[in-house]
Design a protein around this motif. Sequence first.
Motif, PDB file in Angstrom:
ATOM      1  N   PHE A 101       0.759  -1.217  -0.037  1.00 28.56           N
ATOM      2  CA  PHE A 101       0.127   0.016   0.023  1.00 28.56           C
ATOM      3  C   PHE A 101       0.722   1.207  -0.077  1.00 28.56           C
ATOM      4  CE2 PHE A 101      -3.101  -3.086   1.356  1.00 28.56           C
ATOM      5  CZ  PHE A 101      -4.291  -2.600   1.098  1.00 28.56           C
ATOM      6  N   SER A 102       0.428   2.584  -0.572  1.00 29.00           N
ATOM      7  CA  SER A 102       1.059   3.622  -0.618  1.00 29.00           C
ATOM      8  C   SER A 102       0.086   4.836   0.170  1.00 29.00           C
ATOM      9  CB  SER A 102       1.319   4.062  -1.984  1.00 29.00           C
ATOM     10  OG  SER A 102       2.281   3.141  -2.498  1.00 29.00           O
ATOM     11  N   GLU A 103       0.898   5.752   0.649  1.00 27.72           N
ATOM     12  CA  GLU A 103       0.103   6.626   1.529  1.00 27.72           C
ATOM     13  C   GLU A 103      -0.505   7.739   0.304  1.00 27.72           C
ATOM     14  OE1 GLU A 103       0.958  10.389   4.381  1.00 27.72           O
ATOM     15  OE2 GLU A 103       1.818   8.318   4.865  1.00 27.72           O
ATOM     16  N   VAL A 104      -1.872   8.084   0.454  1.00 29.84           N
ATOM     17  CA  VAL A 104      -2.441   8.942  -0.461  1.00 29.84           C
ATOM     18  C   VAL A 104      -3.064  10.081   0.256  1.00 29.84           C
ATOM     19  CG1 VAL A 104      -3.086   7.141  -2.290  1.00 29.84           C
ATOM     20  CG2 VAL A 104      -4.577   7.582  -0.237  1.00 29.84           C
ATOM     21  N   ALA A 105      -3.003   9.803   1.522  1.00 29.93           N
ATOM     22  CA  ALA A 105      -3.596  11.373   2.271  1.00 29.93           C
ATOM     23  C   ALA A 105      -3.077  11.021   3.683  1.00 29.93           C
ATOM     24  CB  ALA A 105      -5.056  11.512   2.051  1.00 29.93           C
ATOM     25  N   ARG A 106      -2.995  12.185   4.462  1.00 33.89           N
ATOM     26  CA  ARG A 106      -2.602  12.101   6.144  1.00 33.89           C
ATOM     27  C   ARG A 106      -3.693  12.985   6.767  1.00 33.89           C
ATOM     28  NH1 ARG A 106       1.305   9.637   9.411  1.00 33.89           N
ATOM     29  NH2 ARG A 106       2.267   8.612   7.496  1.00 33.89           N
ATOM     30  N   PRO A 107      -4.762  12.788   7.054  1.00 28.93           N
ATOM     31  CA  PRO A 107      -5.713  13.939   7.828  1.00 28.93           C
ATOM     32  C   PRO A 107      -5.340  14.040   9.184  1.00 28.93           C
ATOM     33  CG  PRO A 107      -6.823  11.514   7.282  1.00 28.93           C
ATOM     34  CD  PRO A 107      -5.565  11.529   6.691  1.00 28.93           C
ATOM     35  N   ARG A 108      -4.448  13.381   9.666  1.00 24.26           N
ATOM     36  CA  ARG A 108      -3.817  13.559  10.895  1.00 24.26           C
ATOM     37  C   ARG A 108      -2.405  13.036  10.984  1.00 24.26           C
ATOM     38  NH1 ARG A 108      -7.622  11.522  15.835  1.00 24.26           N
ATOM     39  NH2 ARG A 108      -6.122   9.751  16.017  1.00 24.26           N
ATOM     40  N   ASP A 109      -1.728  13.485  12.010  1.00 23.52           N
ATOM     41  CA  ASP A 109      -0.088  12.952  11.921  1.00 23.52           C
ATOM     42  C   ASP A 109      -0.119  11.344  12.128  1.00 23.52           C
ATOM     43  OD1 ASP A 109      -0.804  13.116  14.512  1.00 23.52           O
ATOM     44  OD2 ASP A 109       1.094  13.881  15.205  1.00 23.52           O
ATOM     45  N   ARG A 159      -2.732   9.282  11.485  1.00 21.82           N
ATOM     46  CA  ARG A 159      -3.637   8.557  10.574  1.00 21.82           C
ATOM     47  C   ARG A 159      -3.578   8.843   9.051  1.00 21.82           C
ATOM     48  NH1 ARG A 159      -7.978   6.349  13.771  1.00 21.82           N
ATOM     49  NH2 ARG A 159      -8.643   5.207  11.767  1.00 21.82           N
ATOM     50  N   PRO A 160      -2.838   7.815   8.407  1.00 24.42           N
ATOM     51  CA  PRO A 160      -2.718   8.018   7.052  1.00 24.42           C
ATOM     52  C   PRO A 160      -3.654   7.145   6.369  1.00 24.42           C
ATOM     53  CG  PRO A 160      -1.173   6.307   7.883  1.00 24.42           C
ATOM     54  CD  PRO A 160      -1.681   7.144   8.983  1.00 24.42           C
ATOM     55  N   ILE A 161      -4.057   7.735   5.155  1.00 24.49           N
ATOM     56  CA  ILE A 161      -5.040   6.807   4.140  1.00 24.49           C
ATOM     57  C   ILE A 161      -4.151   6.315   3.252  1.00 24.49           C
ATOM     58  CG2 ILE A 161      -6.938   6.960   2.607  1.00 24.49           C
ATOM     59  CD1 ILE A 161      -8.170   9.356   4.310  1.00 24.49           C
ATOM     60  N   MET A 162      -4.300   5.063   3.079  1.00 22.86           N
ATOM     61  CA  MET A 162      -3.633   4.016   2.174  1.00 22.86           C
ATOM     62  C   MET A 162      -4.191   3.197   1.008  1.00 22.86           C
ATOM     63  SD  MET A 162      -0.688   3.104   4.943  1.00 22.86           S
ATOM     64  CE  MET A 162       0.797   3.263   3.922  1.00 22.86           C
ATOM     65  N   ARG A 163      -3.663   3.436  -0.108  1.00 21.86           N
ATOM     66  CA  ARG A 163      -4.178   2.447  -1.078  1.00 21.86           C
ATOM     67  C   ARG A 163      -3.221   1.495  -1.853  1.00 21.86           C
ATOM     68  NH1 ARG A 163      -7.988   7.220  -4.489  1.00 21.86           N
ATOM     69  NH2 ARG A 163      -9.511   7.200  -2.787  1.00 21.86           N
ATOM     70  N   ARG A 164      -3.964   0.646  -2.333  1.00 20.10           N
ATOM     71  CA  ARG A 164      -3.222  -0.273  -3.388  1.00 20.10           C
ATOM     72  C   ARG A 164      -3.894  -0.872  -4.552  1.00 20.10           C
ATOM     73  NH1 ARG A 164      -0.895  -6.410  -1.680  1.00 20.10           N
ATOM     74  NH2 ARG A 164      -1.219  -7.285  -3.687  1.00 20.10           N
ATOM     75  N   LYS A 165      -3.321  -0.781  -5.422  1.00 24.36           N
ATOM     76  CA  LYS A 165      -3.991  -1.026  -7.028  1.00 24.36           C
ATOM     77  C   LYS A 165      -4.156  -2.581  -6.919  1.00 24.36           C
ATOM     78  CE  LYS A 165      -4.984   2.973  -8.988  1.00 24.36           C
ATOM     79  NZ  LYS A 165      -6.321   3.224  -9.318  1.00 24.36           N
ATOM     80  N   LEU A 166      -5.170  -2.931  -7.284  1.00 24.67           N
ATOM     81  CA  LEU A 166      -5.264  -4.369  -7.406  1.00 24.67           C
ATOM     82  C   LEU A 166      -5.347  -5.089  -8.723  1.00 24.67           C
ATOM     83  CD1 LEU A 166      -8.445  -4.714  -4.965  1.00 24.67           C
ATOM     84  CD2 LEU A 166      -5.702  -4.883  -4.346  1.00 24.67           C
ATOM     85  N   SER A 167      -4.749  -6.186  -8.779  1.00 25.86           N
ATOM     86  CA  SER A 167      -4.489  -6.671 -10.304  1.00 25.86           C
ATOM     87  C   SER A 167      -5.540  -7.755 -10.417  1.00 25.86           C
ATOM     88  CB  SER A 167      -3.154  -7.570 -10.291  1.00 25.86           C
ATOM     89  OG  SER A 167      -1.991  -6.960  -9.940  1.00 25.86           O
ATOM     90  N   PRO A 168      -6.402  -7.551 -11.712  1.00 33.24           N
ATOM     91  CA  PRO A 168      -7.399  -8.484 -12.000  1.00 33.24           C
ATOM     92  C   PRO A 168      -6.929  -9.950 -11.602  1.00 33.24           C
ATOM     93  CG  PRO A 168      -7.297  -7.018 -13.906  1.00 33.24           C
ATOM     94  CD  PRO A 168      -6.099  -7.055 -12.871  1.00 33.24           C
ATOM     95  N   ALA A 169      -8.054 -10.880 -11.120  1.00 34.41           N
ATOM     96  CA  ALA A 169      -7.686 -12.085 -10.879  1.00 34.41           C
ATOM     97  C   ALA A 169      -7.713 -12.929 -12.012  1.00 34.41           C
ATOM     98  CB  ALA A 169      -8.840 -12.595  -9.734  1.00 34.41           C
ATOM     99  N   GLY A 170      -6.722 -13.946 -11.987  1.00 30.39           N
ATOM    100  CA  GLY A 170      -6.673 -14.873 -12.885  1.00 30.39           C
ATOM    101  C   GLY A 170      -5.817 -14.355 -14.008  1.00 30.39           C
TER     102      GLY A 170
END
Length: 201
Positions: free
Chosen positions: A180-188, A190-201
């Motif tokens: 996952f990578s941090e995409v926002a940090r609304p508080r010192d 509490r980051p918001i994190m995302r990961r792109k998902l690869s299609p199954a199969g």
Amino acid sequence: MNTRSGQAASGSLAVKELSKKTWSDFEAVLGKNGGARGCWCMHWRLSIAEWTEGKGEGNKRAMSRLAQRKPVPGVVVYESNTPVAWCSLGPRSEFPRLERSPLLANIDDEPVCAITCIYVQRKHRGSGLLPAILEAVCEYAASAGYTTAEGYPIEPREGKRAGADTAMTGIASAFLAAGFSEVARPRDDRPIMRRKLSPAG
């Protein structure tokens, strides 16, 4: 991933959707108290008044009803057929309290699989399983058609440990280890994190 049975496997961990068949395993992970203070993982799905009124058996019944419909409210994670963790996930719209949160407000319009709770069974805590749990959960989410996973972990302040109530959303270092990578940090802490998902199969 076996989408017909709602199962996924990643390394030594397997994932199964919460259902009548896996309900007893869910109970085994959360324990007699239903996680923290009778939550039964309804924290993000109810108003604070509704959650407090249903604390314990009421919240448990509410989750049992959710387990009988789609989208599933989450998955049970297994190691060698032993249930070791629970992960609550789904579209952000399934979590009204998250949607209303000024701290964790939606940062854009991208549809995500919100990972709102990762609860490790008591005797398996501290074993370093969190990154592998997140990996298995992301594999499941990809198989279910999600393209992005989003988490709301805590990053404990230096020299401090996250308490049970705050750690329920996961620990930032485990999310980083799971890609996952941090995409926002609304508080010192509490980051918001995302990961792109690869299609199954």
